[in-house]
Design an enzyme around this catalytic site. Structure first.
Site, PDB file in Angstrom:
ATOM      1  CB  THR A   1      43.551  39.413  44.321  1.00 20.84           C
ATOM      2  OG1 THR A   1      42.788  38.263  44.014  1.00 20.84           O
ATOM      3  CG2 THR A   1      42.610  40.571  44.538  1.00 20.84           C
TER       4      THR A   1
ATOM      5  CG  ASN B   1      39.406  33.386  41.691  1.00 20.79           C
ATOM      6  OD1 ASN B   1      39.732  33.679  42.836  1.00 20.79           O
ATOM      7  ND2 ASN B   1      38.845  32.234  41.395  1.00 20.79           N
TER       8      ASN B   1
ATOM      9  CG  ASP C   1      35.960  33.447  44.474  1.00 25.92           C
ATOM     10  OD1 ASP C   1      36.656  32.556  44.983  1.00 25.92           O
ATOM     11  OD2 ASP C   1      36.354  34.618  44.345  1.00 25.92           O
TER      12      ASP C   1
ATOM     13  CB  SER D   1      34.435  38.574  46.994  1.00 19.72           C
ATOM     14  OG  SER D   1      35.750  39.060  47.089  1.00 19.72           O
ATOM     15  CB  SER D   2      37.854  36.689  50.829  1.00 19.74           C
ATOM     16  OG  SER D   2      37.274  35.417  50.914  1.00 19.74           O
TER      17      SER D   2
HETATM   18  O1  DON Z   1      37.149  37.438  45.537  1.00 15.04           O
HETATM   19  C1  DON Z   1      37.901  36.700  46.151  1.00 15.04           C
HETATM   20  O2  DON Z   1      37.848  36.538  47.341  1.00 15.04           O
HETATM   21  C2  DON Z   1      38.990  35.976  45.384  1.00 15.04           C
HETATM   22  N1  DON Z   1      38.614  35.835  44.018  1.00 15.04           N
HETATM   23  C3  DON Z   1      40.264  36.720  45.550  1.00 15.04           C
HETATM   24  C4  DON Z   1      41.406  36.014  44.907  1.00 15.04           C
HETATM   25  C5  DON Z   1      42.711  36.450  45.396  1.00 15.04           C
HETATM   26  O3  DON Z   1      42.831  37.262  46.281  1.00 15.04           O
HETATM   27  C6  DON Z   1      43.876  35.826  44.800  1.00 15.04           C
HETATM   28  N2  DON Z   1      45.074  36.470  45.268  1.00 15.04           N
HETATM   29  N3  DON Z   1      45.998  36.189  45.836  1.00 15.04           N
END
Ligand code: DON
Length: 560
Positions: free
Chosen positions: A372, A392, A414, A443-444
């Site tokens: 991300t 993602n 997710d 999401s996080s």
């Molecule tokens: O929305 C989310 O929480 C995840 N899809 C984020 C993915 C992510 O941070 C991958 N990165 N290192």
């Protein structure tokens, strides 16, 4: 004639040299000048360029995101989504939700076989893993707060895609490491496939340049309708994809009210549902403040124990209560209330690790993390913006829209594809985060701005799946409680706990003494090579700003 040719060659060379000379800058200090921190030097420079043209922080964040979609294909994107938190110099605070949605043909059990077994291969790779992309709608929703026309903000990205840019060693290696998946999931050859990439190779993306030009010409319709929509739907048909023209046409980014709360005299502004980030951050900061964290040292056994226990309780709540607020009852105010959190904290025992089963109904187990990206920006007029966007996984679903040149996300993973089945970050969930057409997956991501005396004090965020809120938590505590400078805050080893699994992740180099002391209290540690890539700006009361790009990647700062 000869002179003209020479001039032409020189200017062409100049343009190319601009994109093949990559300068990674890890820290810049400034006063009264705009600063941009992102995962790639060319993207930060695109943002800074827009600031120099008279744009504000919101112009810059749009330009930086478009540029990342070109120079950082692993996570920067047109085919994904994200969340933005902004604070304007007039005090206005806002959040933009451009999270992907579940397609109209999706259903609760779409990743289960006829025996009810979940197939995470389908939710994580290939066309069925793709949520309806939100990024382009998000950029247009941000435009309302910007000053310059979209045509100008997108131009740096078009130049980068058309002329190409030199790959860093890290990017070349990453592309090589994924080649077998690109080959497996794409029918036509993409710009990313090659026998072997090496540092300095120039990546040219003609198809992507055409897509960007369509957006430049036709606005969001250049993506959600017409040629690009045709190409996306066509790509779906090459496999088991289900996104339709209607899905694309009906996609809307939404402006939401950010989560705002006090932490020791600072006003924290963060992302609300459908990201769990802001709620988790509020819960963790508030619970840890019951124990006077400021009396301890960063990464000491006492501090880590308190913070891990706050993380354990917050993540147990994530699994039970959180999802898209347009589809479930929004319990945010209860979850971040002092009364609720004080009660939750009653089981804290400083002599012993609280078993995860004591703070939530146990469901299941874990896996590793991927990609991300986050951008932090301030401008000279006192506006601030934090945005985290994602495909993602690394390069998302690994599917490139043939003819349009961009990767599609694998965000459907997710969702809680079955109660108790962990997503690729080990996060579990239940009904609140089950799949429904049109729903946004939990999401996080935690783009966050901290205000002091109503002015931006910290702008921060990071990638890292479930480690995002815990990294942002540590960043804020490191500055506010432990008085660390921004560079140490970003670069010292971090830790992460998420209720399930029971273990605590620590980055290599974490103080051994802390681990030994906590192991005696029954904590279990797992060493990992990296947690997140934090992009942080800290501004003191006198307006002196320091921007720091995480040392864990090619992340880089640029100045107006
Ligand atoms: O929305 C989310 O929480 C995840 N899809 C984020 C993915 C992510 O941070 C991958 N990165 N290192």
């Amino acid at each position: 004639m000869k002179k003209f040719l020479l001039l032409f060659t020189l200017s062409a060379h100049f343009v190319l040299a601009q994109f093949t000379d990559i300068h990674i800058i890890k820290e810049i200090r400034s006063k009264d000048r705009g600063l941009v921190v992102s995962a790639h030097p060319l993207a930060s420079e695109a943002g800074a360029k827009v600031l120099k043209m008279g744009g504000n922080a919101f112009d810059a964040v749009i330009a930086t995101q478009y540029a990342l979609a070109v120079v950082y294909p692993q996570a920067g994107n047109l085919g994904g989504g994200g969340f933005l938190v902004g604070v304007k110099n007039n005090g206005e605070k806002f959040a933009i939700d451009f999270r992907e949605t579940a397609p109209e043909k999706s259903s609760r059990d779409m990743y289960l076989d006829n025996k009810g077994k979940a197939n995470t291969e389908l939710s994580q790779n290939g066309r069925l893993a793709v949520g309806v992309p939100g990024s382009v709608a998000g950029f247009f929703a941000t435009l309302k707060h910007a000053k310059l026309p979209m045509e100008k903000l997108i131009q740096p990205a078009i130049d980068l895609a058309e002329q190409g840019f030199a790959l860093t060693e890290r990017e070349a290696n990453l592309l090589n490491s994924q080649m077998q998946f690109f080959n497996q999931h794409n029918t036509a050859k993409t710009a990313f496939q090659k026998e072997k990439w090496k540092a300095g190779d120039v990546l040219v993306q003609k198809d992507l340049a055409e897509t960007l030009k369509l957006i430049q010409k036709n606005g969001a319709k250049g993506f959600y309708e017409g040629r690009t929509a045709n190409l996306i739907v066509g790509e779906m048909k090459r496999g088991n994809g289900i996104i339709t023209f209607n899905d694309l046409k009906n996609y809307h980014a939404t402006e939401r009210k950010p989560i705002v709360f006090d932490y020791k005299g600072n006003e924290i502004v963060s992302m609300p549902l459908p990201s769990s980030g802001g709620i988790l951050l509020a819960q963790m900061l508030k619970m840890s403040s019951f124990e006077n964290l400021e009396n301890f040292q960063q990464n000491s056994a006492d501090a880590v124990q308190i913070m891990v226990e706050a993380e354990r309780r917050a993540f147990a709540d994530r699994a039970e209560f959180m999802g898209d607020p347009d589809f479930i009852q929004d319990q945010t105010s209860m979850l971040i209330s002092d009364a609720y959190l004080k009660n939750r904290w009653k089981s804290f025992d400083k002599n012993w690790a609280t078993p995860s089963s004591a703070v939530g109904k146990i469901i299941s187990q874990t896996k590793e993390s991927t990609e991300t990206t986050h951008i932090s920006i301030i401008d000279k007029d006192g506006n601030a913006v934090a945005v985290t966007t994602t495909l993602n996984g690394l390069y998302g679903s690994k599917v490139v829209v043939s003819g349009a040149g961009f990767f599609l996300n694998n965000e459907m993973d997710d969702f809680s594809i079955k109660p108790g089945v962990p997503n690729m970050f080990g996060a579990v969930g239940g009904e609140a985060n089950s799949i429904k057409p049109g729903k946004r997956m939990l999401s996080s991501m935690t783009p966050t701005i901290v205000l002091k005396n109503r002015k931006p004090f910290i702008v921060v965020g990071t990638p890292g799946g479930t480690t995002i809120p815990t990294s942002v938590f540590q960043s804020i505590v490191n500055v506010v409680d432990f008085k660390l400078n921004p560079n140490l805050t970003v670069n010292l080893p971090k830790f992460h706990h998420q209720w399930l699994p029971e273990s605590v992740q620590v980055e290599n180099g974490f103080p051994e003494i802390t681990l030994k002391l906590l192991e005696k209290k029954n904590y279990i540690f797992e060493k990992v090579s990296q947690i997140g890539r934090t992009e942080m700006i800290v501004i003191d009361e006198n307006g002196n700003a320091v921007a720091v790009a995480d040392g864990r990647g090619d992340d880089s700062v640029a100045m107006e």
